[in-house]
Design an enzyme around this catalytic site. Structure first.
Site, PDB file in Angstrom:
ATOM      1  N   GLU A 151       0.829  -1.221   0.000  1.00 58.27           N
ATOM      2  CA  GLU A 151       0.000   0.000   0.000  1.00 58.27           C
ATOM      3  C   GLU A 151       0.858   1.264   0.000  1.00 58.27           C
ATOM      4  OE1 GLU A 151      -1.584   1.732   3.468  1.00 58.27           O
ATOM      5  OE2 GLU A 151      -1.041   0.059   4.763  1.00 58.27           O
ATOM      6  N   LYS A 160      -5.732  10.673   1.024  1.00 60.01           N
ATOM      7  CA  LYS A 160      -5.757   9.302   1.565  1.00 60.01           C
ATOM      8  C   LYS A 160      -7.017   8.650   1.026  1.00 60.01           C
ATOM      9  CE  LYS A 160      -6.479   7.097   6.104  1.00 60.01           C
ATOM     10  NZ  LYS A 160      -6.574   7.346   7.560  1.00 60.01           N
ATOM     11  N   VAL A 219      -5.447   0.368   3.145  1.00 64.13           N
ATOM     12  CA  VAL A 219      -5.590  -1.088   3.048  1.00 64.13           C
ATOM     13  C   VAL A 219      -6.832  -1.421   2.207  1.00 64.13           C
ATOM     14  CG1 VAL A 219      -6.145  -3.179   4.365  1.00 64.13           C
ATOM     15  CG2 VAL A 219      -4.333  -1.639   5.151  1.00 64.13           C
ATOM     16  N   ASP A 259     -16.348   5.357  14.911  1.00 64.45           N
ATOM     17  CA  ASP A 259     -15.167   5.309  14.053  1.00 64.45           C
ATOM     18  C   ASP A 259     -14.690   3.861  13.876  1.00 64.45           C
ATOM     19  OD1 ASP A 259     -12.845   5.645  12.660  1.00 64.45           O
ATOM     20  OD2 ASP A 259     -12.007   7.187  13.963  1.00 64.45           O
ATOM     21  N   SER A 282     -12.811   1.531  10.877  1.00 63.45           N
ATOM     22  CA  SER A 282     -12.130   1.634   9.581  1.00 63.45           C
ATOM     23  C   SER A 282     -12.853   0.854   8.496  1.00 63.45           C
ATOM     24  CB  SER A 282     -10.699   1.107   9.710  1.00 63.45           C
ATOM     25  OG  SER A 282     -10.072   1.100   8.450  1.00 63.45           O
ATOM     26  N   ALA A 283     -12.866   1.422   7.295  1.00 61.89           N
ATOM     27  CA  ALA A 283     -13.417   0.736   6.125  1.00 61.89           C
ATOM     28  C   ALA A 283     -12.599  -0.513   5.759  1.00 61.89           C
ATOM     29  CB  ALA A 283     -13.463   1.691   4.929  1.00 61.89           C
ATOM     30  N   ASP A 284     -11.397  -0.640   6.354  1.00 63.13           N
ATOM     31  CA  ASP A 284     -10.581  -1.840   6.089  1.00 63.13           C
ATOM     32  C   ASP A 284     -11.328  -3.119   6.482  1.00 63.13           C
ATOM     33  OD1 ASP A 284      -8.596  -0.064   5.379  1.00 63.13           O
ATOM     34  OD2 ASP A 284      -7.322  -0.449   7.126  1.00 63.13           O
ATOM     35  N   LYS A 316      -3.625  -1.838  14.520  1.00 60.15           N
ATOM     36  CA  LYS A 316      -2.763  -0.938  15.284  1.00 60.15           C
ATOM     37  C   LYS A 316      -3.229  -0.865  16.732  1.00 60.15           C
ATOM     38  CE  LYS A 316      -3.058   1.982  11.795  1.00 60.15           C
ATOM     39  NZ  LYS A 316      -2.999   1.399  10.487  1.00 60.15           N
TER      40      LYS A 316
END
Ligand code: PSU
Ligand code: MN
Length: 302
Positions: free
Chosen positions: A25, A86, A106, A138, A140-142, A159
């Site tokens: 990435e 991003k 990602v 919140d 992540s779309a990952d 993370k």
């Protein structure tokens, strides 16, 4: 599709002979690490993939094209560019339609890898459910991407700035196989053990490749998350990190950080609070993941 995807010469050659390819990435370069360590790491990651017998394909959007494999000049330019977009799933089509340039997260890298017929992708850490997500929403779309795009992602876990139990719950809900490599514990990015047990464990690249292929045979959508523990010598203790992570979260809240800015802000803040030790660890774990990614890519083609 051909006019949207632009392959490097190295990737074209690899595709022609069916050689193993590992996607990489670009958000980790533009938003995850400062210059010049970001550029040095991006080059090293590619070198590690090559040394392990696969071909690297670093992915980014450049002037309205999805570039699959970047030449060194482009890598150098990206690593120093300021205010690079991003790009996640929501942004990809908008950026391409507008002829824009941006780094892929990602999620967006998975989409691009799948379009390019690349099954394996190595990175540092994936996004996940943030602490306090019950209030901020919140997530992540990952995570949603892992549930729908057929790419095996090698990371060192989500993370450690995230809420790991909630991240595991969402991945379970989405039916994403979460595989710890070579241990029972779920790794936590900078630390080898999050204190949580990983849902699945595998001890060889061949096993991971076989499971990936079996999902396709079953017609199951989505990929796999391989959580590869950071090498012991590079590990940071979670006891040392915990108060600093809390401090970084407070700073983010105080500044009203939201959306895409949260993760880069927390990473940069932790780098400062640890005198760069999180960055050193981050570099070590990405290289380690690149090596495993190459082994899995080889097992897929073998
Ligand atoms: N891993 C790292 N550093 C990073 C990222 C991952 O070691 O900067 C990036 C990835 O691109 C990941 C993104 O997709 O952070 C997650 O951002 P968000 O939490 O806003 O979805
Ligand atoms: Mn987010």
């Amino acid at each position: 599709m051909n006019d949207l995807l632009v392959f490097s010469d190295e990737v074209v050659k690899a595709k022609a002979i069916g050689a193993p390819i590992v996607a990489l990435e670009s958000t980790i370069i533009t938003h995850g690490m400062p210059y010049p360590q970001n550029l040095e790491t991006a080059r090293q990651v590619e070198a590690v993939v090559r040394a392990a017998g696969a071909v690297p394909a670093t992915i980014a959007v450049m002037e309205g094209k999805i570039r699959v494999g970047l030449d060194d000049d482009t890598l150098a330019a990206l690593s120093q560019a300021r205010n690079v977009a991003k790009l996640s799933r929501a942004d990809l089509a908008v950026a391409l339609a507008g002829g824009q340039t941006g780094a892929t997260t990602v999620a967006a890298t998975m989409i691009a890898a799948a379009l390019a017929d690349i099954a394996v992708f190595a990175t540092g850490g994936i996004g996940g459910v943030h602490q306090g997500a019950e209030a901020s929403f919140d997530i992540s779309a990952d995570l949603a991407e892992l549930s729908q795009t057929p790419v095996t992602v090698v990371a060192a876990g989500p993370k450690a700035i995230l809420d790991l139990p909630k991240t595991l719950e969402v991945l379970e809900t989405y039916g994403v196989p979460v595989i710890a490599f070579g241990q029972d514990a779920f790794p936590a990015f900078w630390s080898r053990d999050s204190g949580l047990k990983a849902p699945l464990r595998m001890d060889s690249a061949a096993q991971i490749a076989a499971a990936h292929k079996m999902r396709a045979r079953l017609g199951l959508q989505g990929g796999q998350l391989v959580a590869n523990p950071i090498p012991p010598e590079a590990e940071l203790s979670s006891a040392m990190l915990a108060p600093l992570i809390a401090q970084a979260q407070d700073a983010a809240r105080l500044r009203g950080m939201t959306g895409k800015d949260v993760t880069p802000f927390l990473l940069q803040h932790l780098l400062e609070l640890t005198d760069g030790r999180t960055l050193t660890a981050n570099i070590a774990l990405v290289l380690n993941n690149a090596r495993l990614g190459a082994a899995i890519a080889r097992a897929m083609t073998g």
